[in-house]
Scaffold this motif. Sequence first.
Motif, mmCIF file in Angstrom:
data_model
loop_
_atom_site.group_PDB
_atom_site.id
_atom_site.type_symbol
_atom_site.label_atom_id
_atom_site.label_comp_id
_atom_site.label_asym_id
_atom_site.label_seq_id
_atom_site.Cartn_x
_atom_site.Cartn_y
_atom_site.Cartn_z
ATOM 1 N N ALA A 85 0.676 -1.114 0.145
ATOM 2 C CA ALA A 85 0.620 -0.515 -0.062
ATOM 3 C C ALA A 85 0.714 1.583 0.064
ATOM 4 C CB ALA A 85 -1.135 0.381 1.515
ATOM 5 N N GLU A 86 0.474 2.288 -0.803
ATOM 6 C CA GLU A 86 1.610 3.304 -0.539
ATOM 7 C C GLU A 86 0.829 3.872 0.763
ATOM 8 O OE1 GLU A 86 0.579 5.181 -3.836
ATOM 9 O OE2 GLU A 86 1.140 3.946 -5.645
ATOM 10 N N LYS A 87 2.418 4.865 0.856
ATOM 11 C CA LYS A 87 1.844 6.187 2.133
ATOM 12 C C LYS A 87 1.887 7.309 1.721
ATOM 13 C CE LYS A 87 3.839 2.352 5.177
ATOM 14 N NZ LYS A 87 4.411 2.360 6.254
ATOM 15 N N GLU A 88 0.753 7.792 2.553
ATOM 16 C CA GLU A 88 0.981 9.718 1.722
ATOM 17 C C GLU A 88 2.282 10.178 3.123
ATOM 18 O OE1 GLU A 88 -2.666 11.279 2.980
ATOM 19 O OE2 GLU A 88 -3.513 9.835 0.907
#
Length: 200
Positions: free
Chosen positions: A197-200
């Motif tokens: 998952a991409e993290k901000e």
Amino acid sequence: MDFKTFVFYVLAVIMVFAGLRVITARNPVHAALFLVLSFFSAGGIWLLLAAEFLAVVLVMVYVGAVMVLFLFVVMMLDINLDRLRQGFWSYLPVGALIGVLLVVEMALVLGGRYFGLEAMPEPPAAQAGYSNTRELGRLLYTDYVYPFELASLLLLVAMIVAVTLTLRKRKGVRYLNPSEQISIKRGDRVELISMPAEKE
């Protein structure tokens, strides 16, 4: 000579002429059309013999269905007429022998009384309410049910062969193979990828 005998001889002459043209016509389409004419003449003769059902079935089934199939097959196949005519005269002695035997048999059957043979007795008069269609159906589906089913299987095989002969395979045409579609597994088409998952 009464009118019924006159009509019989007219139909018989037309049928013999059409039968000869079936085997002597150079064009296969013309031969098939002469075969249609011979079927119509045979249907007329059966009408004279009070076999109305057989006459109607001959015209509807053979002329309406089988001969249309023959015409489609003849027109769709690339028939090399020159190759078909090679060796035609080599079959003449056998064909002439069979033709002479057929003429002798017909002469014995039709003119048996002139050769001193005992003629066939006249069939008894039909009773009131007699139907040759009902009698034919009773015989077909009781005494002759297995030969009837065998004839239907032979016609089915002939239809499959006619379709197979006209089948053409073209190169470069995309087509679907149903057996390959059925044998496909989910893993052959769907690939699951695990991505973080991409993290901000």
